[in-house]
Design an enzyme around this catalytic site. Structure first.
Site, PDB file in Angstrom:
ATOM      1  N   VAL A 117       0.837  -1.335   0.040  1.00  0.00           N
ATOM      2  CA  VAL A 117      -0.024  -0.160  -0.056  1.00  0.00           C
ATOM      3  C   VAL A 117       0.917   1.446   0.029  1.00  0.00           C
ATOM      4  CG1 VAL A 117      -1.855  -1.024   1.058  1.00  0.00           C
ATOM      5  CG2 VAL A 117      -0.116   0.226   2.546  1.00  0.00           C
TER       6      VAL A 117
ATOM      7  N   TYR B  58       3.449   4.596  14.901  1.00  0.00           N
ATOM      8  CA  TYR B  58       2.227   4.050  14.702  1.00  0.00           C
ATOM      9  C   TYR B  58       1.137   5.056  15.203  1.00  0.00           C
ATOM     10  CZ  TYR B  58      -1.675   0.675  15.264  1.00  0.00           C
ATOM     11  OH  TYR B  58      -2.988   0.122  14.954  1.00  0.00           O
TER      12      TYR B  58
ATOM     13  N   THR C 174      -6.213 -11.114  17.664  1.00  0.00           N
ATOM     14  CA  THR C 174      -6.432 -11.784  16.204  1.00  0.00           C
ATOM     15  C   THR C 174      -5.894 -13.147  16.213  1.00  0.00           C
ATOM     16  OG1 THR C 174      -4.330 -10.969  15.655  1.00  0.00           O
ATOM     17  CG2 THR C 174      -6.250  -9.359  15.107  1.00  0.00           C
TER      18      THR C 174
HETATM   19  N1  LIG Z   1      -5.236  -5.756  16.652  1.00  0.00           N
HETATM   20  C1  LIG Z   1      -5.637  -4.559  17.381  1.00  0.00           C
HETATM   21  O1  LIG Z   1      -5.751  -4.582  18.589  1.00  0.00           O
HETATM   22  C2  LIG Z   1      -5.747  -3.190  16.438  1.00  0.00           C
HETATM   23  C3  LIG Z   1      -5.928  -2.180  17.393  1.00  0.00           C
HETATM   24  C4  LIG Z   1      -6.393  -1.044  17.055  1.00  0.00           C
HETATM   25  C5  LIG Z   1      -6.090  -0.686  15.355  1.00  0.00           C
HETATM   26  N2  LIG Z   1      -5.705  -1.909  14.586  1.00  0.00           N
HETATM   27  C6  LIG Z   1      -5.871  -1.862  13.456  1.00  0.00           C
HETATM   28  O2  LIG Z   1      -6.606  -2.448  12.662  1.00  0.00           O
HETATM   29  C7  LIG Z   1      -5.809  -2.726  11.438  1.00  0.00           C
HETATM   30  C8  LIG Z   1      -5.644  -4.345  11.083  1.00  0.00           C
HETATM   31  O3  LIG Z   1      -4.814  -4.735  12.572  1.00  0.00           O
HETATM   32  P1  LIG Z   1      -4.547  -6.176  12.723  1.00  0.00           P
HETATM   33  O4  LIG Z   1      -4.109  -6.501  14.117  1.00  0.00           O
HETATM   34  O5  LIG Z   1      -5.391  -7.174  11.829  1.00  0.00           O
HETATM   35  O6  LIG Z   1      -2.949  -6.335  11.950  1.00  0.00           O
HETATM   36  P2  LIG Z   1      -2.025  -7.669  11.510  1.00  0.00           P
HETATM   37  O7  LIG Z   1      -0.641  -7.008  11.519  1.00  0.00           O
HETATM   38  O8  LIG Z   1      -2.447  -8.839  12.043  1.00  0.00           O
HETATM   39  O9  LIG Z   1      -2.389  -7.440   9.740  1.00  0.00           O
HETATM   40  C9  LIG Z   1      -1.958  -6.598   9.038  1.00  0.00           C
HETATM   41  C10 LIG Z   1      -2.092  -6.914   7.693  1.00  0.00           C
HETATM   42  O10 LIG Z   1      -1.317  -5.986   6.812  1.00  0.00           O
HETATM   43  C11 LIG Z   1      -0.678  -6.516   5.869  1.00  0.00           C
HETATM   44  N3  LIG Z   1       0.376  -5.449   5.433  1.00  0.00           N
HETATM   45  C12 LIG Z   1       1.368  -4.845   6.139  1.00  0.00           C
HETATM   46  N4  LIG Z   1       1.899  -3.856   5.440  1.00  0.00           N
HETATM   47  C13 LIG Z   1       1.351  -4.023   4.273  1.00  0.00           C
HETATM   48  C14 LIG Z   1       1.674  -3.292   3.000  1.00  0.00           C
HETATM   49  N5  LIG Z   1       2.719  -2.212   3.097  1.00  0.00           N
HETATM   50  N6  LIG Z   1       0.890  -3.304   2.093  1.00  0.00           N
HETATM   51  C15 LIG Z   1      -0.206  -4.274   2.082  1.00  0.00           C
HETATM   52  N7  LIG Z   1      -0.388  -4.861   3.361  1.00  0.00           N
HETATM   53  C16 LIG Z   1       0.477  -4.724   4.465  1.00  0.00           C
HETATM   54  C17 LIG Z   1      -0.020  -7.497   6.644  1.00  0.00           C
HETATM   55  O11 LIG Z   1       0.478  -8.559   5.584  1.00  0.00           O
HETATM   56  C18 LIG Z   1      -1.230  -8.063   7.415  1.00  0.00           C
HETATM   57  O12 LIG Z   1      -1.847  -9.067   6.720  1.00  0.00           O
HETATM   58  C19 LIG Z   1      -4.770  -2.169  11.308  1.00  0.00           C
HETATM   59  O13 LIG Z   1      -4.777  -0.673  10.848  1.00  0.00           O
HETATM   60  C20 LIG Z   1      -4.339  -1.650  12.529  1.00  0.00           C
HETATM   61  O14 LIG Z   1      -3.440  -0.604  12.920  1.00  0.00           O
HETATM   62  C21 LIG Z   1      -5.747  -3.085  15.084  1.00  0.00           C
END
Ligand SMILES: NC(=O)c1ccc[n+]([C@@H]2O[C@H](COP(=O)([O-])OP(=O)(O)OC[C@H]3O[C@@H](n4cnc5c(N)ncnc54)[C@H](O)[C@@H]3O)[C@@H](O)[C@H]2O)c1
Length: 259
Positions: A66, A165, A200
């Site tokens: 991305v 972040y 997750t």
């Molecule tokens: N899990 C949490 O507690 C939490 C809390 C607040 C916000 N979030 C947000 O929710 C979203 C998903 O979180 P998650 O915990 O499922 O994350 P995760 O790390 O489990 O998954 C992230 C996904 O993004 C992909 N990714 C990473 N860099 C990329 C790039 N440059 N291009 C394309 N894909 C890329 C990874 O391969 C992975 O499949 C994120 O935006 C995260 O910041 C998560």
């Protein structure tokens, strides 16, 4: 079938929350393009596209970083090739460094911002450029496309040990408002969803006992979040049920930001 034949791109949808979002949108009839660096979920388990197809849904994978303009443009072009338009753009991919200010190098800062801020900028720009050219499909004939950006409570309050972040997530909240206001006259609905702590299945720092204790202490609801909690919120914001709501950052955090 709240999204029958709507075309959606979900970034970072190989695993975690993005996978749940992709599956939820597909379960409501959307054609979903999974745009990620990899097809393998970080937490293990099946591939998103295969699971959607096994459930009778429609999905395809595209390798996409991305942070790269050409990759995002190609993803949107692929979605348009699949379904003739792009109705829903979910900018979900994000990374972190797990470091505070004094331990964050310029390279780390730039790497995180390239994904968490520039990636969302590129995703919004590529999708909306196409959306503004297409006819509305909703019954009221008002909405040409919907964007849902995944932010975080850590875009509004400090992200423990992860300044890059948090800065990126603050940018997502800001971009969501600016885009919503700028493109409302064009029929673009743009919102964010801010997850609190969501489990997750990932290992490592995500389930570090100290981090989990901190998350529980900040979360009034008796449990932490599930990916489906976020996916349901995204579904609502991506559906015809959401039109006059725009520029919003919807907390899905068990009350974290309320308490
Ligand atoms: N899990 C949490 O507690 C939490 C809390 C607040 C916000 N979030 C947000 O929710 C979203 C998903 O979180 P998650 O915990 O499922 O994350 P995760 O790390 O489990 O998954 C992230 C996904 O993004 C992909 N990714 C990473 N860099 C990329 C790039 N440059 N291009 C394309 N894909 C890329 C990874 O391969 C992975 O499949 C994120 O935006 C995260 O910041 C998560």
């Amino acid at each position: 079938m709240r999204l029958q034949d709507r075309v959606a791109v979900v970034t970072g949808a190989a695993g975690g929350i993005g996978k749940a979002i992709a599956k939820r949108l597909a379960s409501e009839g959307a054609i979903v393009l999974v745009a990620d660096l990899t097809e393998e979920p970080r937490e293990g388990g099946g591939r998103t596209v295969e699971e959607i197809r096994a459930d009778g849904g429609r999905a395809e994978f595209i390798a996409c970083d991305v942070s790269q303009e050409a990759d995002i443009e190609a993803a949107v072009a692929r979605a348009v090739a699949l379904g003739g338009r792009i109705d829903i753009m979910v900018n979900n991919a994000a990374i972190g460094t797990d470091t505070p200010l004094l331990e964050t190098s310029v390279a780390d800062f730039d790497r995180v911002l390239a994904v968490n801020a520039r990636g969302v900028f590129l995703g919004c720009r590529a999708a909306i450029a196409r959306m503004v050219t297409q006819d509305p499909l909703d019954p009221a004939g008002e909405v040409r496309g919907r964007v849902v950006n995944i932010s975080s409570q850590h875009g509004m309050i400090r992200a423990p040990n992860d300044i890059a972040y948090g800065v990126g997530k603050a940018a997502v909240v800001y971009m969501t408002r600016q885009i919503a206001a700028d493109y409302a006259p064009d029929g673009i609905v743009c919102n964010a969803v801010a997850p609190g702590k969501v489990l997750t299945g990932k290992t490592g720092r995500a389930i570090d006992p100290e981090m989990l204790a901190y998350s529980h202490s900040r979360t009034p609801w008796p449990r932490l979040g599930r990916p489906g909690d976020v996916a349901n919120a995204v579904l609502f914001l991506a559906s015809d049920e959401c039109s006059y709501i725009t520029g919003e950052n919807l907390m899905v955090d068990g009350g974290w930001m309320a308490g």
